[in-house]
Every structure is written in C-alpha cells, then in structure tokens.
Design a protein around this motif. Structure first.
Motif, PDB file in Angstrom:
ATOM      1  N   PHE A 235       0.825  -1.213   0.000  1.00 45.80           N
ATOM      2  CA  PHE A 235       0.000   0.000   0.000  1.00 45.80           C
ATOM      3  C   PHE A 235       0.857   1.260   0.000  1.00 45.80           C
ATOM      4  O   PHE A 235       0.430   2.308  -0.446  1.00 45.80           O
ATOM      5  N   GLU A 236       2.064   1.149   0.537  1.00 46.82           N
ATOM      6  CA  GLU A 236       2.925   2.335   0.640  1.00 46.82           C
ATOM      7  C   GLU A 236       3.430   2.812  -0.715  1.00 46.82           C
ATOM      8  O   GLU A 236       4.042   3.869  -0.818  1.00 46.82           O
ATOM      9  N   VAL A 237       3.145   2.036  -1.773  1.00 47.71           N
ATOM     10  CA  VAL A 237       3.530   2.487  -3.111  1.00 47.71           C
ATOM     11  C   VAL A 237       2.840   3.816  -3.434  1.00 47.71           C
ATOM     12  O   VAL A 237       3.383   4.660  -4.149  1.00 47.71           O
ATOM     13  N   PHE A 238       1.647   4.006  -2.869  1.00 49.61           N
ATOM     14  CA  PHE A 238       0.906   5.244  -3.122  1.00 49.61           C
ATOM     15  C   PHE A 238       1.566   6.457  -2.467  1.00 49.61           C
ATOM     16  O   PHE A 238       1.247   7.590  -2.790  1.00 49.61           O
ATOM     17  N   ASP A 239       2.448   6.193  -1.494  1.00 47.46           N
ATOM     18  CA  ASP A 239       3.127   7.294  -0.788  1.00 47.46           C
ATOM     19  C   ASP A 239       4.374   7.775  -1.517  1.00 47.46           C
ATOM     20  O   ASP A 239       4.957   8.795  -1.128  1.00 47.46           O
ATOM     21  N   LEU A 240       4.821   7.030  -2.522  1.00 47.54           N
ATOM     22  CA  LEU A 240       6.053   7.442  -3.203  1.00 47.54           C
ATOM     23  C   LEU A 240       5.890   8.851  -3.767  1.00 47.54           C
ATOM     24  O   LEU A 240       4.914   9.121  -4.494  1.00 47.54           O
ATOM     25  N   PRO A 241       6.809   9.751  -3.420  1.00 49.59           N
ATOM     26  CA  PRO A 241       6.638  11.141  -3.867  1.00 49.59           C
ATOM     27  C   PRO A 241       6.639  11.253  -5.387  1.00 49.59           C
ATOM     28  O   PRO A 241       7.419  10.593  -6.059  1.00 49.59           O
ATOM     29  N   PHE A 242       5.736  12.063  -5.876  1.00 47.65           N
ATOM     30  CA  PHE A 242       5.630  12.419  -7.303  1.00 47.65           C
ATOM     31  C   PHE A 242       5.313  11.244  -8.230  1.00 47.65           C
ATOM     32  O   PHE A 242       5.423  11.385  -9.442  1.00 47.65           O
ATOM     33  N   ILE A 243       4.913  10.104  -7.702  1.00 45.20           N
ATOM     34  CA  ILE A 243       4.672   8.956  -8.596  1.00 45.20           C
ATOM     35  C   ILE A 243       3.427   9.177  -9.475  1.00 45.20           C
ATOM     36  O   ILE A 243       3.352   8.646 -10.586  1.00 45.20           O
ATOM     37  N   PHE A 244       2.473   9.977  -8.991  1.00 39.38           N
ATOM     38  CA  PHE A 244       1.296  10.289  -9.811  1.00 39.38           C
ATOM     39  C   PHE A 244       1.293  11.774 -10.144  1.00 39.38           C
ATOM     40  O   PHE A 244       1.458  12.611  -9.267  1.00 39.38           O
ATOM     41  N   ASP A 245       1.050  12.043 -11.412  1.00 42.49           N
ATOM     42  CA  ASP A 245       1.067  13.428 -11.860  1.00 42.49           C
ATOM     43  C   ASP A 245      -0.275  14.123 -11.681  1.00 42.49           C
ATOM     44  O   ASP A 245      -0.413  15.283 -12.020  1.00 42.49           O
ATOM     45  N   GLY A 246      -1.253  13.421 -11.218  1.00 46.22           N
ATOM     46  CA  GLY A 246      -2.574  13.993 -11.012  1.00 46.22           C
ATOM     47  C   GLY A 246      -3.576  12.859 -10.868  1.00 46.22           C
ATOM     48  O   GLY A 246      -3.210  11.682 -10.890  1.00 46.22           O
TER      49      GLY A 246
END
Ligand code: LMR
Length: 334
Positions: free
Chosen positions: A101-112
C-alpha cells in the motif's frame, strides 16, 4: 417447525415476531477526519444509500473525527470485529503487514488524478486490495482525497527550507524516507494529535491535502503553506471479512451497489473539496499560501524521487515498475 411452536419459541426468547424481523444489521463505520471532507462526505453518502437500498435491513453508524478510535486502534478494532467498516489512508497499512500500500506514498509517482486512476481503477489496484484477504479484511474500494502540500512556520520554497524541521507524518516507512530525503525529521503521529502538536510546537510542520488541513484548522497554527503536490493521500474502504462473508447474499449485493455509488461520489467531489478548502485557507489570512514555480517544484522532485529506488526492497520493484508503465513515469527523465 409448525408456525405456532415457532411463535412460542420467539416469545419465550422475549422477542415478538415483529421485533425479530425488524432487527437491523449494524455497520459501524469509524474514521478519523471531519464530516466535511471527501471521506467524511462519502461515508455519509454510503450510509444513506446502504440504508435505502437494503430497505432498512442495514443501519450504518458513522463515527467521524477519531470519535470512536484513533488510527492504530481502528485497525485493531476492525480485525476484532468491534467495528465493521473503515477507510484508512493508504499510508496506514504498513503496520498491518501489507507494505504494498505504501507504493501510493512514493513522492511524485502520480502526476494527477488521471494518472492515479489508471492504478486505482485497474488491475494493479485490485491486486493491492486482494492482499488484505490474508489479514481477515476485504478491500472494497479506493476513495480519493488529494495531493499534499507542506506546511511550516517559516516560508517553504526549496527543499532546504524544510531541513532539520520536525514534520508530522502518517505511519508509513515511505513517508519517513521521503522526509529524510529533504533533510527533515519525520515524526509519526496519529491524525487526531497533529493539530495540538503543531499548535504547541512539538512538531514544526506537516503535509496533507488541503481538505484535511482546513477542517482540522491546521492553517490557524501554521504560518506558511506550499502547494507542492508532492504526493498523494487517499483511502481504501475495508470491511471485516468474517462479517462481510456472513451477510445474506441479497444484502451484500445491495451494499456492493451502495459502495460503487459512494466510490463514484467520493472520487467526483475530492478535487473540488480540496480546491474549496484551499480557498478557505487563503481567505482566512492566517497562513500564507505559496505556489512554487515549475523550477522550484522540480527541485523538490529531484531530491525526493530517489526515494522510489530506496524503497524498492520494501514495496517490490515489480509493483513500482508496473505503475511506472501504467502512468508512463520515467525517473531517469528529471
Ligand atoms: C492523516 O493521518 O494525515 C490522514 O490519514 C487522515 C485521513 O484519514 O485523511
């Protein structure tokens, strides 16, 4: 059994047939944020639709604002069956042993939001939710909140501005590493304790989407905020597996429909709720809101993205690569 002996049995138990038929199934839904947030509103929406669609067979009791349980306790309460439904932030599943679940916390992984939905609405998201089964939990849906800003009592323009600052974070190893990447000192703390810690100076600053900052009045005890959009914060709606599997099939189907509708609603209002909260923060005049330039944001990105590689061992290289592929993220092109 003959009808009269059945009635006799019920009366002997102190139940009239009418009362026995009327006992609703109760779902206690506990969460830690205010009702006027994307999650708070979606929980109320679910309550309404679940009660309507089941014709009153199900009663949903929503407990907002850590009223019933704080972060760590609510996970335990769900597993013990003291509550039936939660929607914890994706950053809070590590302590449960589901590190993916911590994959969602990776900084800047999603641009929006569009990038994010490629994951949460697709097979990668479904695979992550499935990991909960072995913990006696079913993951029903992803609900959006939004992208995080930093706050502190001193101006924030560059990563160096947060150096040596004590920053409150959620219980995620990725967020710990993210804060270390900018030289800050991460302080894990329950959401319910964040406001007071900021007010008394136990911590110097924090990160959160605007809806959480605004409804907790964090902007009243922070002088500066930078709209860095450096990371995502959202939720997984989860239920106790034993409870869910034990529901009558028709009721479970109706609740599934209520959950689908609530998910659409949550994801539809999230952006606007956060935009409105940012307006509210600006209008309050209590904190100065700074929007970094493209170059300033890039400086944050350059120091924070190496966290992806560092956390590979914890989250799994395959999962990170699968997300890169889905969103066309290329860490070498910064
Ligand atoms: C936080 O602890 O900052 C958030 O997870 C709170 C929430 O549930 O949005």
């Amino acid at each position: 059994m003959k009808l009269h002996s059945m009635l006799f049995g019920l009366i002997a138990l102190g139940l009239t047939p009418f009362a026995a038929a009327q006992q609703p199934i109760v779902i206690k839904f506990s969460h830690v944020v205010a009702t006027e947030t994307p999650k708070g509103k979606a929980a109320e929406f679910f309550k309404k639709r679940a009660e309507e669609l089941t014709g009153g067979k199900v009663k949903v009791e929503v407990y907002p604002n850590s009223q019933l349980y704080k972060d760590k306790e609510e996970m335990e309460a769900l597993q013990l069956g003291a509550v039936q439904m939660l929607a914890p932030s994706l950053a809070k599943f590590g302590p449960l042993g589901v590190k993916e679940f911590e994959v969602f916390d990776l900084p800047f992984i999603f641009d929006g939001y569009a990038d994010l939905h490629k994951v949460t609405k697709g097979p990668i998201g479904a695979g992550i939710l499935k990991k909960l089964d072995s913990k006696g939990i079913i993951g029903l849906a992803f609900w959006d909140n939004g992208f995080k800003s930093f706050s502190a009592n001193t101006p924030i323009r560059t990563p160096a501005d947060l150096k040596a600052k004590k920053l409150r974070i959620q219980s995620s190893k990725v967020l710990e590493e993210q804060m270390r990447s900018i030289g800050a000192l991460p302080q894990v703390m329950a959401f319910s304790e964040a406001y007071q810690a900021l007010q008394t100076g136990v911590v110097d600053g924090t990160e959160n989407p605007h809806s959480n900052m605004y409804t907790q009045k964090m902007h009243e005890v922070q002088k500066h905020m930078a709209v860095t959009d450096h990371g995502y914060l959202g939720y997984a709606v989860i239920v106790n597996k034993k409870f869910w599997d034990g529901l009558p099939a028709d009721v479970r189907g109706q609740l599934d429909t209520a959950m689908k509708e609530s998910t659409e609603y949550a994801n539809q209002i999230a952006r606007e709720e956060n935009d409105n909260s940012l307006d509210g923060i600006r209008k309050s005049g209590k904190t100065q809101v700074y929007v970094p330039t493209a170059d300033e944001r890039l400086a944050f990105k350059r120091v924070m993205v190496p966290v992806h590689k560092k956390m590979e061992g914890r989250i799994g290289r395959e999962l990170i690569d699968a997300i890169y592929k889905e969103t066309a993220f290329d860490p070498s092109k910064l």
